[in-house]
Design a protein around this motif. Structure first.
Motif, PDB file in Angstrom:
ATOM      1  N   HIS A 110       0.798  -1.228   0.000  1.00 26.20           N
ATOM      2  CA  HIS A 110       0.000   0.000   0.000  1.00 26.20           C
ATOM      3  C   HIS A 110       0.835   1.285   0.000  1.00 26.20           C
ATOM      4  N   PHE A 111       2.048   1.212   0.555  1.00 27.84           N
ATOM      5  CA  PHE A 111       2.841   2.439   0.684  1.00 27.84           C
ATOM      6  C   PHE A 111       4.250   2.312   0.106  1.00 27.84           C
ATOM      7  N   GLY A 112       4.572   1.151  -0.439  1.00 29.56           N
ATOM      8  CA  GLY A 112       5.901   0.941  -1.000  1.00 29.56           C
ATOM      9  C   GLY A 112       5.842   0.670  -2.488  1.00 29.56           C
ATOM     10  N   ASP A 113       6.852  -0.043  -2.965  1.00 30.24           N
ATOM     11  CA  ASP A 113       6.936  -0.328  -4.398  1.00 30.24           C
ATOM     12  C   ASP A 113       6.475  -1.739  -4.737  1.00 30.24           C
ATOM     13  N   GLY A 114       5.822  -2.405  -3.772  1.00 29.59           N
ATOM     14  CA  GLY A 114       5.314  -3.746  -4.040  1.00 29.59           C
ATOM     15  C   GLY A 114       6.327  -4.848  -3.842  1.00 29.59           C
ATOM     16  N   VAL A 115       7.504  -4.500  -3.340  1.00 28.32           N
ATOM     17  CA  VAL A 115       8.536  -5.493  -3.027  1.00 28.32           C
ATOM     18  C   VAL A 115       8.860  -5.376  -1.546  1.00 28.32           C
ATOM     19  N   LEU A 116       8.799  -6.485  -0.824  1.00 28.77           N
ATOM     20  CA  LEU A 116       9.071  -6.450   0.612  1.00 28.77           C
ATOM     21  C   LEU A 116      10.547  -6.171   0.845  1.00 28.77           C
ATOM     22  N   ARG A 117      10.810  -5.065   1.534  1.00 29.03           N
ATOM     23  CA  ARG A 117      12.191  -4.655   1.791  1.00 29.03           C
ATOM     24  C   ARG A 117      12.414  -4.494   3.293  1.00 29.03           C
ATOM     25  N   ALA A 118      13.678  -4.302   3.654  1.00 24.75           N
ATOM     26  CA  ALA A 118      14.035  -4.176   5.068  1.00 24.75           C
ATOM     27  C   ALA A 118      13.270  -3.043   5.741  1.00 24.75           C
ATOM     28  N   GLY A 119      13.078  -1.943   5.028  1.00 20.97           N
ATOM     29  CA  GLY A 119      12.366  -0.810   5.610  1.00 20.97           C
ATOM     30  C   GLY A 119      10.918  -1.101   5.936  1.00 20.97           C
TER      31      GLY A 119
END
Length: 366
Positions: free
Chosen positions: A310-319
């Motif tokens: 919902h708030f990122g680029d669609g890739v699960l990242r450390a942040g």
């Protein structure tokens, strides 16, 4: 217009709803002896819990990942007149196993008493409809059966969650039910006797504050199965991955590519802090006050997936996971914060391939 199925609009379907097709397939293929009132044989119940492939090709998904013998002991206990106590630290799937056992054995998992410090004896025995009681006096029509009484009449499984949260004097109301299989109603001069198939599954842990130890008389009436934390990192990663996929589908989260790296990272952090030593055994660590259970790892990853979708680029990242990791570890803002900061500097910072995780966690720490 397509009318949605009931389970499609429920936030969390009961086990017997979510896995109705698997239970139906098992019942059709099950030709082994079934105890009275059981929907499946003990063999089929264990297959439902641990997964497998039926002769017709139907795949039964695993509900529990762990030693098969533990599930066999649990199911065998319920086939006798002994009640079952699932014991373990928080996050070891006690409630999950209890629900699925009830669904597979009785076809329903909803005869539930939720234990709290305010649970009254009426939740174990029975209560009264006071309007009818005043109008009619004591009568069966004014009686409000508890889930335990309902299960006794139906020959079903009743569940008690967090048994040790219930006050000790209320716990002991179970003694007659478990030993004599009867529930007296002295106000009416009657008793409710348990039908064949009735039994009780209770869950408990001794890590939470405010627990009430079971009396020796009550403990003797249970067979206890201790559910351990996952034995190895790979096993725990597999559990987290499977549950995250199920939760993501149930919550209809936007699709996020496989997040195996971040899942393994969270699991390793939790395991190292739980055990007080790094995976390679070289560095001893302080452990925080929380349990850092598998269930909490699942929550961290699910929250990260929602952030990413919902708030990122669609890739699960450390942040996406750093904030939830901090919240899971730092329960005490003083002592746990020290433990977490030391772990970040002594362990995370020293791992070259974890630099993104280190930066994200430092940013969240402020």
């Amino acid at each position: 217009m397509t009318i949605p199925q009931e389970q499609d609009i429920l936030l969390r379907p009961h086990a017997e709803q979510a896995f109705a097709d698997e239970l139906k397939a098992l019942a059709a293929a099950d030709d082994r002896p079934r105890p009275p009132s059981w929907q499946l044989s003990p063999w089929a119940v264990v297959t439902y819990l641990l997964g497998g492939t039926l002769t017709d090709g139907t795949v039964i998904t695993p509900k529990y990942v762990g030693p098969r013998r533990l599930m066999e002991v649990a199911v065998a206990t319920l086939a006798t007149d002994r009640a079952l106590l699932l014991l373990g630290v928080p996050g070891t799937a006690k409630t999950w196993v209890s629900e699925h056992l009830s669904a597979a054995i009785s076809g329903a998992s909803t005869l539930l008493v939720q234990g709290t410090s305010g649970t009254a004896e009426e939740a174990i025995r029975y209560g009264w409809n006071y309007a009818r009681l005043l109008a009619e006096g004591p009568s069966e029509g004014a009686l409000v059966p508890s889930p335990i009484m309902t299960a006794m009449r139906a020959g079903s499984i009743a569940r008690i969650e967090e048994l040790t949260r219930i006050p000790s004097d209320v716990q002991d109301a179970l003694i007659t039910v478990l030993s004599e299989k009867t529930l007296p109603v002295p106000e009416l001069g009657i008793e409710v006797q348990a039908a064949k198939g009735f039994n009780v599954i209770a869950t408990a842990n001794d890590r939470d504050r405010g627990v009430n130890d079971l009396s020796s008389a009550l403990r003797r009436r249970f067979n206890t199965v201790i559910l351990p934390l996952p034995a190895g990192e790979d096993e725990e990663v597999a559990i987290v991955t499977r549950r995250v996929e199920q939760l993501g589908a149930a919550l209809e989260l936007p699709a996020v590519p496989a997040a195996a790296e971040e899942i393994r990272r969270v699991v390793r952090v939790f395991r190292e802090l739980r055990s007080g030593v790094t995976t390679d055994g070289r560095t001893k660590l302080k452990s925080p006050s929380g349990t850092l259970s598998t269930a909490e790892a699942i929550s961290v990853i699910t929250n990260g997936l929602a952030l990413s979708a919902h708030f990122g680029d669609g890739v699960l990242r450390a942040g996406d996971i750093a904030g939830a990791v901090l919240g899971a570890i730092v329960k005490d803002p003083v002592s746990d914060a020290v433990v977490w900061t030391e772990y970040l500097e002594a362990v995370v910072r020293q791992r070259p391939d974890w630099s993104d995780f280190y930066r994200a966690c430092r940013e969240v720490n402020g």
